[in-house]
Design an enzyme around this catalytic site. Structure first.
Site, PDB file in Angstrom:
ATOM      1  N   ARG A 252      10.846   3.278   6.613  1.00 34.74           N
ATOM      2  CA  ARG A 252       9.434   3.597   6.367  1.00 34.74           C
ATOM      3  C   ARG A 252       9.299   4.266   5.010  1.00 34.74           C
ATOM      4  O   ARG A 252       8.329   4.055   4.289  1.00 34.74           O
ATOM      5  CB  ARG A 252       8.857   4.481   7.482  1.00 34.74           C
ATOM      6  CG  ARG A 252       7.445   4.968   7.163  1.00 34.74           C
ATOM      7  CD  ARG A 252       6.602   5.403   8.365  1.00 34.74           C
ATOM      8  NE  ARG A 252       7.339   5.983   9.455  1.00 34.74           N
ATOM      9  CZ  ARG A 252       7.800   7.247   9.483  1.00 34.74           C
ATOM     10  NH1 ARG A 252       7.580   8.059   8.481  1.00 34.74           N
ATOM     11  NH2 ARG A 252       8.483   7.676  10.531  1.00 34.74           N
TER      12      ARG A 252
ATOM     13  N   ASP B 277     -10.523  -1.766  -7.723  1.00 32.89           N
ATOM     14  CA  ASP B 277     -10.039  -2.870  -6.895  1.00 32.89           C
ATOM     15  C   ASP B 277      -9.944  -4.083  -7.824  1.00 32.89           C
ATOM     16  O   ASP B 277     -10.952  -4.675  -8.194  1.00 32.89           O
ATOM     17  CB  ASP B 277     -11.014  -3.115  -5.736  1.00 32.89           C
ATOM     18  CG  ASP B 277     -10.560  -4.240  -4.801  1.00 32.89           C
ATOM     19  OD1 ASP B 277      -9.759  -5.093  -5.237  1.00 32.89           O
ATOM     20  OD2 ASP B 277     -11.021  -4.271  -3.645  1.00 32.89           O
TER      21      ASP B 277
ATOM     22  N   LYS C 103      -4.226 -11.911  -1.657  1.00 31.63           N
ATOM     23  CA  LYS C 103      -4.989 -12.895  -2.426  1.00 31.63           C
ATOM     24  C   LYS C 103      -4.144 -13.440  -3.580  1.00 31.63           C
ATOM     25  O   LYS C 103      -3.132 -14.057  -3.354  1.00 31.63           O
ATOM     26  CB  LYS C 103      -6.309 -12.263  -2.898  1.00 31.63           C
ATOM     27  CG  LYS C 103      -7.028 -11.411  -1.816  1.00 31.63           C
ATOM     28  CD  LYS C 103      -7.554 -12.220  -0.640  1.00 31.63           C
ATOM     29  CE  LYS C 103      -7.985 -11.380   0.551  1.00 31.63           C
ATOM     30  NZ  LYS C 103      -8.951 -10.335   0.289  1.00 31.63           N
TER      31      LYS C 103
HETATM   32  C1  LIG Z   1      -9.437  -9.127   0.885  1.00 32.04           C
HETATM   33  C2  LIG Z   1      -9.933  -7.995   0.060  1.00 32.04           C
HETATM   34  C3  LIG Z   1      -9.674  -6.667   0.422  1.00 32.04           C
HETATM   35  C4  LIG Z   1      -8.938  -6.305   1.706  1.00 32.04           C
HETATM   36  O1  LIG Z   1      -7.611  -6.691   1.678  1.00 32.04           O
HETATM   37  P1  LIG Z   1      -6.774  -7.155   2.979  1.00 32.04           P
HETATM   38  O2  LIG Z   1      -5.476  -7.580   2.406  1.00 32.04           O
HETATM   39  O3  LIG Z   1      -7.548  -8.262   3.619  1.00 32.04           O
HETATM   40  O4  LIG Z   1      -6.676  -5.971   3.880  1.00 32.04           O
HETATM   41  C5  LIG Z   1     -10.125  -5.664  -0.418  1.00 32.04           C
HETATM   42  N1  LIG Z   1     -10.807  -5.947  -1.558  1.00 32.04           N
HETATM   43  C6  LIG Z   1     -11.079  -7.206  -1.935  1.00 32.04           C
HETATM   44  C7  LIG Z   1     -11.815  -7.461  -3.196  1.00 32.04           C
HETATM   45  C8  LIG Z   1     -10.654  -8.272  -1.144  1.00 32.04           C
HETATM   46  O5  LIG Z   1     -10.957  -9.526  -1.511  1.00 32.04           O
END
Ligand SMILES: *Cc1c(COP(=O)(O)O)cnc(C)c1O
Length: 382
Positions: free
Chosen positions: A46, A172, A197
């Site tokens: 962990r 983000d 993604k």
């Molecule tokens: C998909 C996404 C998230 C969340 O991520 P997960 O891997 O699905 O938990 C956060 N911000 C953006 C812009 C996303 O496209």
């Protein structure tokens, strides 16, 4: 190293015992100690796992940070950032956020005494006028999901830091990836990714990432990652590391195809508004051009016939564009934000910013552009 080399070699070393070019997948929860507390840097998985360490070094390298952290999902990475705060602290966030981020802010963290203020981040003054003595974090997404608005990371960071140098700026960077923009270079303190993604890039894992350039922040984040425990597993770490090695090649094609799809839609008689920061009539085109290397593979649009029936007919008839959640993989996907990615945002909030029933979001993949355009054409005429 230039970026296209960093994706392959950044933070990477040959494996010591065999010279393996890719790190082994260390399927182990624990590591032997020769005497209590004496070990080779790994005690319990962990805390650290060598496969995850290799990935986290890559994360740090591609975002030009000093430390990277791999989490079990993008949401777990955001959760970690919010745990840096205390009850009573305030967060200023964009008004066009990923639906799950908005859900986490409003439904999980408000109850612990954090206060969130949402502003349109494409005007820097909206951010600065929302700052109070209690503001501890500015959370921004750019390009935004799904409306593709662009916030000026450098202008926001420097203006906010002038007011209170201790306010953290977190970006983000899921939609842009470090191929297009590197927020740490533009003044941000924390970069977050849904590595599910583009970083992973092959729709085969769920993962989150944080990257920082400050040692104290790195220590705090490592503590939370270890103490709360939402870590990425070794197999997923291996897959993400493999994905990153082609990030620059994939992004180049995503951008080429994204632009071609945006232009095709813009000139199509059945299409209304098109949201793509690379189109000159996009309201934030100038900032996008200054801030980003190219414009990415995400394109949103509305049909001229803005009925739900017409929208659903399109969504049910694409063949190469698979109707599915998520984005950023090699394959093209289509999404209906209202019923899918953004279903957790209340109707009034959605409509205020323009997420209507007729909005369609495309994640343009890296297939041959002729096939993609032909698929869109037939679905528009279905
Ligand atoms: C998909 C996404 C998230 C969340 O991520 P997960 O891997 O699905 O938990 C956060 N911000 C953006 C812009 C996303 O496209």
């Amino acid at each position: 190293m230039k970026f296209n080399t960093k994706t392959i070699h950044g933070g990477q070393q040959l494996e010591e015992t065999t010279g393996a070019v890719m790190p082994p997948v260390f399927f182990t929860s624990t590591f032997a100690q020769s005497s209590p507390g004496v070990h080779k840097g790994y005690a319990y998985a962990r805390g650290t796992n060598p496969t995850r360490t290799a990935l986290e070094s890559s994360f740090a390298a591609i975002e030009n940070g000093t430390n990277g952290f791999a989490f079990s999902s993008g949401m777990a990475a955001i959760d970690c950032v919010l745990r840096l705060l205390k009850p009573g602290d305030e967060v200023i966030a964009g008004d066009d956020l990923y639906g799950g981020t908005y859900r986490m802010f409003t439904q999980l963290f408000e109850q612990y005494g954090l206060k969130f203020t949402y502003v349109d981040m494409d005007v820097v003054e909206n951010v600065t006028t929302a700052i109070t003595e209690k503001t501890k974090l500015v959370w921004l997404e750019t390009p935004t999901n799904p409306l593709m608005k662009i916030a000026d990371i450098k202008a926001i960071s420097s203006t906010v830091k002038q007011i209170h140098s201790t306010i953290l700026i977190a970006v983000d960077n899921t939609f842009a990836t470090p191929y297009l923009q590197q927020p740490l270079n533009l003044g941000a303190d924390i970069v977050m990714h849904s590595a599910t993604k583009y970083l992973g890039g092959h729709s085969d894992l769920v993962m989150g990432a944080l990257m920082v350039k400050d040692q104290n922040l790195a220590k705090e984040i490592h503590f939370i990652q270890f103490a709360a425990g939402a870590i990425a597993g070794p197999m997923d770490s291996f897959l993400a590391l493999r994905g990153i090695k082609t990030l620059h090649l994939r992004m180049q094609r995503h951008c080429e195809n994204g632009m071609a799809v945006a232009k095709f839609l813009e000139n199509h008689s059945k299409v209304g508004e098109v949201f793509y920061p690379g189109l000159e009539n996009h309201p934030n085109y100038k900032i996008a051009k200054k801030q980003m290397k190219d414009f990415g593979g995400m394109v949103s649009f509305k049909l001229k016939s803005a009925t739900k029936a017409a929208t659903f007919r399109f969504l049910e008839n694409t063949k190469l564009f698979t109707l599915a959640e998520s984005l950023g993989g090699v394959e093209s996907l289509v999404n209906h934000p209202v019923t899918m990615s953004h279903a957790s945002i209340p109707v009034q909030e959605r409509l205020k910013i323009g997420i209507t029933d007729s909005l369609i979001r495309l994640s343009v993949g890296i297939e041959d552009i002729d096939d993609l355009l032909a698929d869109l054409e037939q679905a528009l005429n279905a």
